[in-house]
Design an enzyme around this catalytic site. Sequence first.
Site, mmCIF file in Angstrom:
data_model
loop_
_atom_site.group_PDB
_atom_site.id
_atom_site.type_symbol
_atom_site.label_atom_id
_atom_site.label_comp_id
_atom_site.label_asym_id
_atom_site.label_seq_id
_atom_site.Cartn_x
_atom_site.Cartn_y
_atom_site.Cartn_z
ATOM 1 N N GLN A 1 -31.577 -54.971 -1.761
ATOM 2 C CA GLN A 1 -32.506 -56.104 -1.789
ATOM 3 C C GLN A 1 -33.612 -55.951 -0.751
ATOM 4 O O GLN A 1 -33.531 -55.110 0.139
ATOM 5 C CB GLN A 1 -31.727 -57.399 -1.518
ATOM 6 C CG GLN A 1 -30.885 -57.349 -0.243
ATOM 7 C CD GLN A 1 -29.639 -58.221 -0.322
ATOM 8 O OE1 GLN A 1 -29.529 -59.085 -1.168
ATOM 9 N NE2 GLN A 1 -28.690 -57.994 0.572
ATOM 10 N N ASP B 1 -19.308 -66.518 0.705
ATOM 11 C CA ASP B 1 -20.593 -66.929 1.299
ATOM 12 C C ASP B 1 -21.663 -66.000 0.727
ATOM 13 O O ASP B 1 -22.139 -65.079 1.381
ATOM 14 C CB ASP B 1 -20.491 -66.801 2.821
ATOM 15 C CG ASP B 1 -21.787 -67.177 3.522
ATOM 16 O OD1 ASP B 1 -22.725 -67.640 2.848
ATOM 17 O OD2 ASP B 1 -21.862 -66.991 4.753
ATOM 18 N N ASP C 1 -25.222 -62.700 7.700
ATOM 19 C CA ASP C 1 -25.871 -63.208 8.920
ATOM 20 C C ASP C 1 -24.846 -63.539 10.013
ATOM 21 O O ASP C 1 -25.220 -63.710 11.175
ATOM 22 C CB ASP C 1 -26.716 -64.445 8.587
ATOM 23 C CG ASP C 1 -25.929 -65.468 7.782
ATOM 24 O OD1 ASP C 1 -24.962 -66.018 8.307
ATOM 25 O OD2 ASP C 1 -26.289 -65.706 6.601
ATOM 26 N N HIS D 1 -22.941 -73.418 7.598
ATOM 27 C CA HIS D 1 -21.853 -72.581 8.114
ATOM 28 C C HIS D 1 -20.636 -73.405 8.519
ATOM 29 O O HIS D 1 -19.499 -73.005 8.287
ATOM 30 C CB HIS D 1 -22.374 -71.703 9.265
ATOM 31 C CG HIS D 1 -23.362 -70.695 8.793
ATOM 32 N ND1 HIS D 1 -24.606 -70.516 9.352
ATOM 33 C CD2 HIS D 1 -23.303 -69.807 7.759
ATOM 34 C CE1 HIS D 1 -25.255 -69.583 8.698
ATOM 35 N NE2 HIS D 1 -24.494 -69.137 7.723
ATOM 36 N N PRO E 1 -27.108 -58.403 -6.251
ATOM 37 C CA PRO E 1 -25.731 -57.981 -5.951
ATOM 38 C C PRO E 1 -24.719 -59.124 -5.999
ATOM 39 O O PRO E 1 -23.516 -58.904 -6.079
ATOM 40 C CB PRO E 1 -25.834 -57.405 -4.534
ATOM 41 C CG PRO E 1 -27.077 -57.981 -3.942
ATOM 42 C CD PRO E 1 -28.011 -58.238 -5.091
ATOM 43 N N GLU F 1 -19.206 -57.427 3.509
ATOM 44 C CA GLU F 1 -20.630 -57.669 3.206
ATOM 45 C C GLU F 1 -21.199 -56.373 2.600
ATOM 46 O O GLU F 1 -20.995 -55.293 3.140
ATOM 47 C CB GLU F 1 -21.364 -58.053 4.500
ATOM 48 C CG GLU F 1 -22.874 -57.879 4.503
ATOM 49 C CD GLU F 1 -23.629 -58.738 3.485
ATOM 50 O OE1 GLU F 1 -23.451 -59.957 3.469
ATOM 51 O OE2 GLU F 1 -24.412 -58.137 2.706
HETATM 52 N N1 SAM Z 1 -26.189 -69.105 3.238
HETATM 53 C C1 SAM Z 1 -26.685 -68.314 2.211
HETATM 54 C C2 SAM Z 1 -27.174 -68.977 0.976
HETATM 55 O O1 SAM Z 1 -26.488 -69.804 0.353
HETATM 56 O O2 SAM Z 1 -28.289 -68.660 0.601
HETATM 57 C C3 SAM Z 1 -25.898 -67.084 1.920
HETATM 58 C C4 SAM Z 1 -26.116 -66.183 3.066
HETATM 59 S S1 SAM Z 1 -25.436 -64.634 3.188
HETATM 60 C C5 SAM Z 1 -26.860 -63.885 3.893
HETATM 61 C C6 SAM Z 1 -25.316 -63.935 1.550
HETATM 62 C C7 SAM Z 1 -24.874 -62.484 1.603
HETATM 63 O O3 SAM Z 1 -24.128 -62.124 0.456
HETATM 64 C C8 SAM Z 1 -26.036 -61.482 1.687
HETATM 65 O O4 SAM Z 1 -26.055 -60.897 2.953
HETATM 66 C C9 SAM Z 1 -25.737 -60.475 0.574
HETATM 67 O O5 SAM Z 1 -26.024 -59.133 0.947
HETATM 68 C C10 SAM Z 1 -24.247 -60.719 0.358
HETATM 69 N N2 SAM Z 1 -23.743 -60.249 -0.946
HETATM 70 C C11 SAM Z 1 -24.349 -60.372 -2.148
HETATM 71 N N3 SAM Z 1 -23.581 -59.794 -3.094
HETATM 72 C C12 SAM Z 1 -22.478 -59.295 -2.473
HETATM 73 C C13 SAM Z 1 -21.329 -58.584 -2.921
HETATM 74 N N4 SAM Z 1 -21.181 -58.255 -4.207
HETATM 75 N N5 SAM Z 1 -20.381 -58.244 -2.002
HETATM 76 C C14 SAM Z 1 -20.531 -58.571 -0.688
HETATM 77 N N6 SAM Z 1 -21.604 -59.229 -0.218
HETATM 78 C C15 SAM Z 1 -22.564 -59.596 -1.097
#
Ligand code: SAM
Length: 278
Positions: A31, A157, A86, A62, A164, A106
């Site tokens: 991304q 989360d 994060d 959180h 992804p 993650e």
């Molecule tokens: N608080 C946020 C929101 O609701 O917008 C979510 C934040 S957190 C940054 C989301 C994370 O999920 C991202 O860092 C992304 O890279 C991760 N992510 C997405 N798909 C994933 C997967 N298949 N496995 C693990 N992590 C994943």
Amino acid sequence: MELWYTEYQTKNLGLAVRIKKTLYSGHSEFQEIAVVDSYEFGRMLILDGVFQTSIFDEFIYHEMIAHVPLFVHPNPRNVLVIGGGDGGTIREVVKHHTVEVAEMVEIDGQVVEASKKYLPEISSALNEHHPKLRLKIGDGIKHMQEVENKYDVIIVDCSDPIGPGEGLFTRSFYENVHKALKPDGLFVQQTESPFYHQELIRRLTRDISSLFPITRLYLASIPLYPGGLHCFTIGSKQYDPAKADIARIPENINTRYYNREIQKNCFALPSFIQKLVK
Ligand code: SAM
């Protein structure tokens, strides 16, 4: 010249934020990643043009995604966070005395690194290599296929159901979550806006309740997210969120949004959302 960043939340609606400057911008395998400093929200993490978190209101999301399920389970010891790059969710999880191991899977190591550098208040547990933390950079969907009967609580989360994160909103993923939980385990997922993602919420509620005997949606007010009201969904094998032992929550818990009253009342739903999840 004024600089503005707009997240297009639907085809016809955007949230525009005036920014001071861009602190980081990069492209990972998964991304586009940006961290900007804004006037109203402070520093913000943006993935593929979507606002993920901000210094101004991150505590709400959180605290609510971590403490609500961790106080529904009477004794969470082994906890998994999927996504959450994060670090804000894991920061809240490790506050729990009962938690012995807090695993985090993650997919994008670049999100973790950018957060450690530009959002240190949020990523503190990642920066300090908290002793309870086990961080794995990998796909949460694949991880779920590989584990069985391991976790007390799983916290999904994730970002939006595009890119992804898409596979994290499917029935086959929920089947694997069910398998990865202990016989009395439960999970929670952030499930988007009750105004703008109704079809998604209907579908995932149906999928989760076909696998888990107890499915409950709860709400928190989060200014950064579309509509300002955000959903979280719990799927539980045994413990009913309505019967959580509120006395277990310390009165002086170190939080800014979450407290005993919120734990009791966040499951109260407006009528249009009750209909949505029926
Ligand atoms: N608080 C946020 C929101 O609701 O917008 C979510 C934040 S957190 C940054 C989301 C994370 O999920 C991202 O860092 C992304 O890279 C991760 N992510 C997405 N798909 C994933 C997967 N298949 N496995 C693990 N992590 C994943």
